[in-house]
Structure formats: structure tokens, C-alpha cells
Design a protein around this motif. Sequence first.
Motif, PDB file in Angstrom:
ATOM      1  N   SER B  52      46.216  48.349  35.051  1.00  0.00           N
ATOM      2  CA  SER B  52      45.017  47.994  35.758  1.00  0.00           C
ATOM      3  C   SER B  52      44.298  49.477  36.579  1.00  0.00           C
ATOM      4  O   SER B  52      42.735  49.597  37.119  1.00  0.00           O
ATOM      5  CB  SER B  52      45.550  47.299  37.064  1.00  0.00           C
ATOM      6  OG  SER B  52      46.802  47.846  37.450  1.00  0.00           O
ATOM      7  N   CYS B  53      44.457  50.180  36.765  1.00  0.00           N
ATOM      8  CA  CYS B  53      43.633  52.125  35.764  1.00  0.00           C
ATOM      9  C   CYS B  53      42.629  52.139  35.853  1.00  0.00           C
ATOM     10  O   CYS B  53      41.698  52.452  35.679  1.00  0.00           O
ATOM     11  CB  CYS B  53      44.206  53.074  36.122  1.00  0.00           C
ATOM     12  SG  CYS B  53      45.636  53.368  33.937  1.00  0.00           S
ATOM     13  N   SER B  55      40.458  49.317  35.174  1.00  0.00           N
ATOM     14  CA  SER B  55      39.613  48.319  34.910  1.00  0.00           C
ATOM     15  C   SER B  55      38.376  48.932  35.924  1.00  0.00           C
ATOM     16  O   SER B  55      37.517  47.907  35.034  1.00  0.00           O
ATOM     17  CB  SER B  55      39.985  47.390  36.496  1.00  0.00           C
ATOM     18  OG  SER B  55      41.697  46.898  36.058  1.00  0.00           O
ATOM     19  N   LYS B 146      34.281  38.172  38.488  1.00  0.00           N
ATOM     20  CA  LYS B 146      36.180  39.241  38.405  1.00  0.00           C
ATOM     21  C   LYS B 146      36.267  38.481  37.425  1.00  0.00           C
ATOM     22  O   LYS B 146      37.595  39.238  37.375  1.00  0.00           O
ATOM     23  CB  LYS B 146      36.859  39.133  39.759  1.00  0.00           C
ATOM     24  CG  LYS B 146      37.227  37.792  40.753  1.00  0.00           C
ATOM     25  CD  LYS B 146      37.667  38.005  41.726  1.00  0.00           C
ATOM     26  CE  LYS B 146      37.232  36.595  42.614  1.00  0.00           C
ATOM     27  NZ  LYS B 146      38.033  36.372  43.540  1.00  0.00           N
ATOM     28  N   TYR B 169      47.964  42.253  33.786  1.00  0.00           N
ATOM     29  CA  TYR B 169      47.382  43.073  34.221  1.00  0.00           C
ATOM     30  C   TYR B 169      48.704  44.042  34.575  1.00  0.00           C
ATOM     31  O   TYR B 169      49.958  43.249  35.171  1.00  0.00           O
ATOM     32  CB  TYR B 169      46.632  43.009  35.626  1.00  0.00           C
ATOM     33  CG  TYR B 169      45.586  42.742  35.163  1.00  0.00           C
ATOM     34  CD1 TYR B 169      44.694  41.329  35.744  1.00  0.00           C
ATOM     35  CD2 TYR B 169      44.775  43.090  34.578  1.00  0.00           C
ATOM     36  CE1 TYR B 169      43.511  40.779  35.517  1.00  0.00           C
ATOM     37  CE2 TYR B 169      42.666  42.863  34.344  1.00  0.00           C
ATOM     38  CZ  TYR B 169      43.105  41.554  34.977  1.00  0.00           C
ATOM     39  OH  TYR B 169      42.349  41.055  34.527  1.00  0.00           O
ATOM     40  N   TYR B 170      48.950  45.203  34.460  1.00  0.00           N
ATOM     41  CA  TYR B 170      50.172  45.614  34.777  1.00  0.00           C
ATOM     42  C   TYR B 170      49.800  47.348  35.948  1.00  0.00           C
ATOM     43  O   TYR B 170      49.423  47.910  34.980  1.00  0.00           O
ATOM     44  CB  TYR B 170      51.217  46.123  33.400  1.00  0.00           C
ATOM     45  CG  TYR B 170      50.810  47.220  32.953  1.00  0.00           C
ATOM     46  CD1 TYR B 170      50.538  46.706  31.542  1.00  0.00           C
ATOM     47  CD2 TYR B 170      51.964  48.247  32.256  1.00  0.00           C
ATOM     48  CE1 TYR B 170      50.117  47.517  30.440  1.00  0.00           C
ATOM     49  CE2 TYR B 170      50.480  49.412  31.513  1.00  0.00           C
ATOM     50  CZ  TYR B 170      50.500  49.159  30.776  1.00  0.00           C
ATOM     51  OH  TYR B 170      49.949  49.333  29.943  1.00  0.00           O
ATOM     52  N   ASP B 171      50.819  47.634  36.811  1.00  0.00           N
ATOM     53  CA  ASP B 171      50.457  48.685  37.204  1.00  0.00           C
ATOM     54  C   ASP B 171      51.676  50.200  36.503  1.00  0.00           C
ATOM     55  O   ASP B 171      52.206  49.864  36.439  1.00  0.00           O
ATOM     56  CB  ASP B 171      51.381  48.961  38.438  1.00  0.00           C
ATOM     57  CG  ASP B 171      51.156  50.153  39.622  1.00  0.00           C
ATOM     58  OD1 ASP B 171      50.708  50.159  40.465  1.00  0.00           O
ATOM     59  OD2 ASP B 171      50.972  51.000  38.911  1.00  0.00           O
ATOM     60  N   TRP B 231      46.571  56.468  34.039  1.00  0.00           N
ATOM     61  CA  TRP B 231      47.197  56.329  35.406  1.00  0.00           C
ATOM     62  C   TRP B 231      46.880  58.027  35.211  1.00  0.00           C
ATOM     63  O   TRP B 231      46.870  58.004  36.755  1.00  0.00           O
ATOM     64  CB  TRP B 231      47.704  55.703  35.436  1.00  0.00           C
ATOM     65  CG  TRP B 231      49.401  56.214  34.489  1.00  0.00           C
ATOM     66  CD1 TRP B 231      49.654  56.033  33.562  1.00  0.00           C
ATOM     67  CD2 TRP B 231      50.637  57.107  35.516  1.00  0.00           C
ATOM     68  NE1 TRP B 231      50.824  56.830  33.292  1.00  0.00           N
ATOM     69  CE2 TRP B 231      50.954  57.889  34.834  1.00  0.00           C
ATOM     70  CE3 TRP B 231      50.739  57.772  36.753  1.00  0.00           C
ATOM     71  CZ2 TRP B 231      52.161  58.312  34.825  1.00  0.00           C
ATOM     72  CZ3 TRP B 231      51.398  59.195  36.875  1.00  0.00           C
ATOM     73  CH2 TRP B 231      52.531  59.228  35.999  1.00  0.00           C
ATOM     74  N   ARG B 567      45.354  35.224  33.499  1.00  0.00           N
ATOM     75  CA  ARG B 567      44.929  36.255  34.125  1.00  0.00           C
ATOM     76  C   ARG B 567      45.682  36.724  35.352  1.00  0.00           C
ATOM     77  O   ARG B 567      46.195  35.435  35.763  1.00  0.00           O
ATOM     78  CB  ARG B 567      43.564  36.694  35.244  1.00  0.00           C
ATOM     79  CG  ARG B 567      41.956  36.170  34.121  1.00  0.00           C
ATOM     80  CD  ARG B 567      41.070  37.543  35.413  1.00  0.00           C
ATOM     81  NE  ARG B 567      41.359  36.948  37.130  1.00  0.00           N
ATOM     82  CZ  ARG B 567      41.341  37.802  37.478  1.00  0.00           C
ATOM     83  NH1 ARG B 567      40.000  38.914  37.326  1.00  0.00           N
ATOM     84  NH2 ARG B 567      40.861  37.513  39.054  1.00  0.00           N
ATOM     85  N   LEU B 569      49.064  39.044  37.182  1.00  0.00           N
ATOM     86  CA  LEU B 569      49.501  39.851  37.290  1.00  0.00           C
ATOM     87  C   LEU B 569      50.958  40.856  37.771  1.00  0.00           C
ATOM     88  O   LEU B 569      51.914  39.259  37.527  1.00  0.00           O
ATOM     89  CB  LEU B 569      48.995  40.301  39.080  1.00  0.00           C
ATOM     90  CG  LEU B 569      49.884  42.238  39.324  1.00  0.00           C
ATOM     91  CD1 LEU B 569      48.738  42.646  38.953  1.00  0.00           C
ATOM     92  CD2 LEU B 569      48.878  41.219  41.267  1.00  0.00           C
ATOM     93  N   GLN B 571      54.244  42.259  38.254  1.00  0.00           N
ATOM     94  CA  GLN B 571      54.424  43.176  38.997  1.00  0.00           C
ATOM     95  C   GLN B 571      56.331  43.560  38.713  1.00  0.00           C
ATOM     96  O   GLN B 571      57.242  42.436  38.409  1.00  0.00           O
ATOM     97  CB  GLN B 571      55.241  43.406  40.265  1.00  0.00           C
ATOM     98  CG  GLN B 571      53.531  42.965  41.252  1.00  0.00           C
ATOM     99  CD  GLN B 571      53.446  42.133  42.378  1.00  0.00           C
ATOM    100  OE1 GLN B 571      54.259  41.074  42.602  1.00  0.00           O
ATOM    101  NE2 GLN B 571      52.433  42.501  43.256  1.00  0.00           N
TER     102      GLN B 571
END
Lengths: 188, 621
Positions: B52-53, B55, B146, B169-171, B231, B567, B569, B571
Motif C-alpha cells: 500500500s505504500c 499506491s 480509486k 493490498y498489504y502493509d 516502505w 480489490r 485489503l 491485514q
Amino acid sequence: MEVERIFSDIYGGRLALQRRQYSPFCREFCLGCPRLSLRSLTAATCTVWLVAYGLFTLCQNSMVLSAAIFITLLGLLGYLHFVKIDQETLLIIGSLGIQMTSSYASGKESTTFIEMGKVKDVVINEAIYMQKVIYYLCILLKDPVEPQGVSQVVPVFQSAKPRLDCLIEVYRSCQEILALQKVTSGSP
Amino acid sequence: MGLLSGGAAEAGQGQAIPAGLLGPPRSRRLQPQGSAPRSWIPTMVLKVFFPSCCSSADSGLLIGRWIPEQNSAVILAVVHFPFIPFQVKQYLSEVQKVSQVDIVVLGTWCNNKQEKEENLGKFLDDLGTIFSHEPWLQISKEKGSKFWSCHTLSRQADTPTEDQVILVYYDQRKVMLSRLHPPEISLDNQPGVITAPDASKLAAVFDTVAKSEVLFMTDRYDDGPIKLTHWQSEGVEASIIVELAKQASVPVCMLLTGLLSLVSGLCKSRIFKFWPVSFIWSKLSTCEQVRYRLEHLRFVFSNQKAENQNQLMRKANIFVSLLVDVALGILLLSWLYRKNRIGQLADALIPVADHVARELQDLLQWLMGVPAGLKMNRALDQVLGRFFLYHIHLWISYIHLLSPFIEMILWYVGLSACLGLTVVLSILSDIFALLTFHIYCFYVYGARLYCLKIYGLSSLWRLFRGKKWNVLRQRVDSCSYDLDQLFIGTLLFTILLFLLPTTALYYLVFTLLRLLVVIVQGLIHLLVDLIDSLPLYSIGLRFCRSYRLAAGVKFRVLEQEEGRPLRLLMQINPLSYGSVVQTYRLPTYSCYPKDTWGSLCKKLFFGELIYPWKQKGDKQD
């Protein structure tokens, strides 16, 4: 797109099933459980306070009354946070996995995700529950040691306990996605 | 090579993207209409894990790892224009060598911040020919929308198959720092390569990100040929305190290791091998606890670095547990030494011992009389009663002899609280055992007497029936006795039988007292065990940085649009507190009951001495 239908659970209570399709291989089923009824809450509170008042008249100690209030409050908070499930969701994403979420009345959510590689099949099982025979939907997990065996049976919608008609609808949708997934994983 | 000059980046900015690259779904991808999947031709699903960083990053190349068995691409960073393909390839091979992860160029990323650009499409296609990868990904994002588009180009397929794409999407920061429980066994053996066909897909993703640490070490302020976004591209995370601690830890560890080896050398010296000292040493639980803590200290301050995550967590847990123990001990110390509480304790100790002795005397007087309405054998009763009374009298005299020194002893012993709360609790348990030593003695006397009586009775009962115990064959055999043997045997049997109630009563009373003492000691040891084995660092980590300990992942479906990729996310689902405690529990020298209830009752009935708590490492009786 979202579709909502009304079903009933094994006790005859009203259940709302919301079915969402995000994509041909991604579907979500949301089952809303009956809410906490004011009648049962009032009954429980009155019982506890009557007992506390009885003890107070016996021993004339006002600590009993404060303790009763504490117990009622803590008990209610604990019940809402740990026991009362508001909604149960089943999200099935082809080739990724199956996710089960339970949201409690206090807002807490507890999630379990099972990868598609571990899922053997989704079936409807019978069980003897108290004096009834009920149906429940469950996910069979593969056994890493034995290819034909089942290592674990994971029941779904445990606290909502819907009846067979609701289960059949969820079962059909899940089987469609699982069949698709088997076809795509078979082809190169 | 001429493509790649500063001009290319500017050219990309002001030109429109050809309509074929973005826009409404193309006809060769069949869209599902409603809920009729039968009209839809199923194809392979491609999963793209996007950090996600990245994007909001500028357009560039996507680099990451392609996992063919799971048809998924894990994107680790974006390489920006301008770049030289040769340098990119060189950099990637260097990173591959260091990290053992197969990082390649997976595709292109197009972030259209201005209006649509035309020539970029051809430019991106050309890049596809330079960095050949199957399949070639093209992810693009429009300004103000988006929803992203993701296309795959496959050069090898004869018929154009369209892949369904899932964008996850992953952090990146959380996935990199987190540790998946339970760890896959195959990953430990062969880093970066998944051999088992049904190995966890998510473990592969976590593993990829964790092992690519070297890729995240360059930030955008570095002067290198390659400009990355990940990141840490805004600046590598570091903490001065951590760095200082790392520098300081080496000499501190060396010093402490030296000190500790000195202390343990002293402990192992010859003095403690002599009989009285070694016997007392083995019986006191304080020594056991101190030895245990010494082991811990040695482990934490050893010069070797922790080899893997498990050892690191264990070291951290032991360190925090030691700190908390010592802190609680010092707190207790400060409370104890204020307002002369030690003096008060010492003053209260003698009257308590006196009180216990007086209660025991009363009990014996009761037993010597008519206890609970039972009629005892007067002579035996008097003998036993007087014997035990004299014993108590001796004990009280010794206590009174010691009384002037009690306060000083307590004062010095109380100082040991700075070693930790567990040591204080062990000392408490030992003092309690010492104070109730006479109960232990009485129990032993009573049990031995009773045991003798029971064995005598059983042997004479066999004689009464004309049988004998064959020691060689370990069985009961018949035997012919002489008349005088039978006569004396029967006489003795009768005597023992009628003396049984008296002895049994004394035995019962003293066994109950002994069991009470054992239960109190057991409770104290349970508390010590709890403090020893609780993994406080792991619990703290789960509370403050819950993403570090992951039980799994959870997905959330983001807003969808028809024709666009799905899409999601991803977590991190943290481990529950119960599993944290279970996984990271510290092993202790815990006491657990040696006997089952059945064998305990049997031992009690036959008068065998019971030692209910067995410690690990005790030799079998």
C-alpha cells in the motif's frame, strides 16, 4: 450486488441472510442473529437484585447491594463482549481461501481465515443437539499426512444456527466457487 | 538504451495513454452477468500482492517475486524512471545473491497524475521486451479514480487467455516485521524456496517480504543509479537508543559473563560436596531457585548472538522476567525495611512459634485422654504422648535459645530480596518448613510406627492362616509351623491388633498436619512457578505491537467496480493471549505431583512416607 432474504433459525427466530457477489469467484454471506431482547435483560437484572436484597435483609450489610450492582454491570459487559454474537459472515474467495468473521455486540470482531489449499470440501452435516437433530454447514480440511483423509471439521454459523433452507443456499454458492476453483487449478 | 534518458520521463508526463490500455473492459474478457456463472469461461486466477505504500508512487517498473505454483506475484518495490536496464538487472542480481530471494522485474506501474498520456503505452510495451517475464503485468491507476486496472500479457500462449486478477493490498512494514505462527517447517530448512506443494501461500508471502530486507535498505536520499519506492524509501527506520544499546551490550555481556562464571565456579567448589552442606543444599528450595536464576542470567548475557527468532524471544522473555522480578523484590525490600517492620516481624515470630507449640500440646493432651469418644490403650497412649510432649519441649527450648539472634538473621536474609521476589518467596517457604520441622518429625515417627505395625500384622496374619511370604519367588506359600511358633505368633498378633487403634489415631492426626504444611508450601511454589514461567515480553509485544505476532491474516473486500480486478485489503490477524502464553512459556523446574490419587491413598494406608512433590532432576526413590 446485494440480495437479502429472511430465514429462521432452529428455534424459530428470525434471521436475515445478506448475500453479496463482488466477483464471479468472490461471494460474501452475512447472517444477522437475533438481537438481545429487553425482556430477558430485565428478567436477569431483577433476579440478581431480588437475590441481593434477600441477602441484605438477612445480613444487613450494604456491601451486598453494591456487589450486586457491580456483578450486574460486569456481567452485562462481559456478555456483550465475549458471548453475544451479532452477525456472522462467511467470505469465500476462489483460489485464495474462506474467511469466517463473528462480530460481537460490543463491536469486537474475531476472524478466522482458511487457505484454499487446506480446504477439502464444504458439506452439510447432521448433528444431535440436545433433543433435536439439526443440520449445520462445515468446512472439511485436508490432512497433510493422508491425502484422502480429513484432519479437521470446522463448523460455520455456529451461533446463528440457521435451518436447512438457508444452509442449502449457502452450500450451493460455495460449491459453485469451489468447482470453479478446481477447474482452474486443474488447467495449466 | 537510448530510451532511457531524462527525456523519457518528461515525455511520459504530457502524453495521453492509448485507449486500449485503460478504459472499459475489452471484449475478450467475458464479464459475469448477475449470478449465472455457467456462461463464464473459467480461467486461471492471478493474485498480485501490492504494497500500500507504493499506491502513490510515480510510474515505473515493478520488482518482486513470482511464485508460479500459486500463480501469484509479490511486488516489493517500484523502480522509477530514469534507469538503465543493465544497471537494474545488475542491482537485482546483487540483491538476489544477498537475500536468496528470486527478485525479478514483474511488470510496469503507471500512475497518471495528469491527463491521459499516449506514448507511454508503447514505451511500456517496449520495456516488456527488454525485461522479459512471463506473464508481464501492467498495473495502472487513473487520476481521481480509486479503481485500478491490471492487465497481463502472455507471449507464449497461442490462444489469448485472459486472467482474472485479484489485487491484494498489504502493509509492507507490518508484514515484514511480523512472524507467522505456527511457522511452516519447510521454510526453516530451505529459505526462499517452497518445496512442499501444499505449503501455506501466505507463509510464502511473509517469507518473501521478510527476506528482502536488503532491498529496503536504500532510501531515496541515497545516490545510486536506481531509485526505488518501498516502505522505507522516505528514510530508513532506526533508533539511536537501540544502536547505542547494541554497541554497549558487547562489553557489558563480556563483563557479566566473567562475573557469572566466577560465581558458578564458587558454587561448584569442593566445600559444598561434603555431606551436611550438600544435603541441606539439596533440600532448600531457595538454592534451587537461585541456581535457576543464575542459569537464566548466563543464558541472557552469553556472548553468542541469538540464532533464530525463537531464541531471541526466549532471551527477551527471560530478561524482562528477571527485571520485573528484581523490581518487585526491591519494592518489597523498601516496604519491609521501613518503620522497622523487620523488628516487628521478628518480635511476632517467637509468640507465633510458642502458640503453635501450645496448640500441639493441647492436641496431645486430648489424644492422651478420650479423643472423640474412642477408648485408647492407656499405657501405649501415655508412652507416645509423653514422648511427643518431651519433643515439643525440646523444640521450644531451642527456639527460645535462638530468639535474640532472630532479628539479625531476618535482617540479613531480608536483604536477599534484591535478588528477586521469587527468591523471597522461596525463602519464605523454607522458613515455614523449618518452623514446622517438629510436625515433620512427628509425622515420620508416627508413620514409621504405623508402618511397622501394619507389616507385622500382615505377616502374623499369614502365620495365623499357615502361610509364609516367599522372598525368592515373591509370592505367598504355605508353610507348616511348630506349635510354639504358632502360639507366640498368635499372641503377638493379638497384641498388635488391639494396639492398632491407638497408633492409627496418632498416625492420622500427624499425617493431616503434615499434609496441611505440604499444601501451603505447594501453593507458594506454584506462585513462584507462575512468576518464573510467564512470558512477559511476549505479552507486552502482543499488547503494544500486535502485528508482530500473527496467527494468520484477514481480508477485507474494498469497493468494487464491474470489469475491474477484485480489490482486497490484507491485514494481520494477531495471536490470542492464550496462544501467546502457551507458545512462549519459559520452562521451569516445576514441581508436579509424583503419585496419582490412587497410589497416594495406598501409600497413606500402608504408612509409607510420602514426598508429594517431585522436582525435575530428582533421582527416583
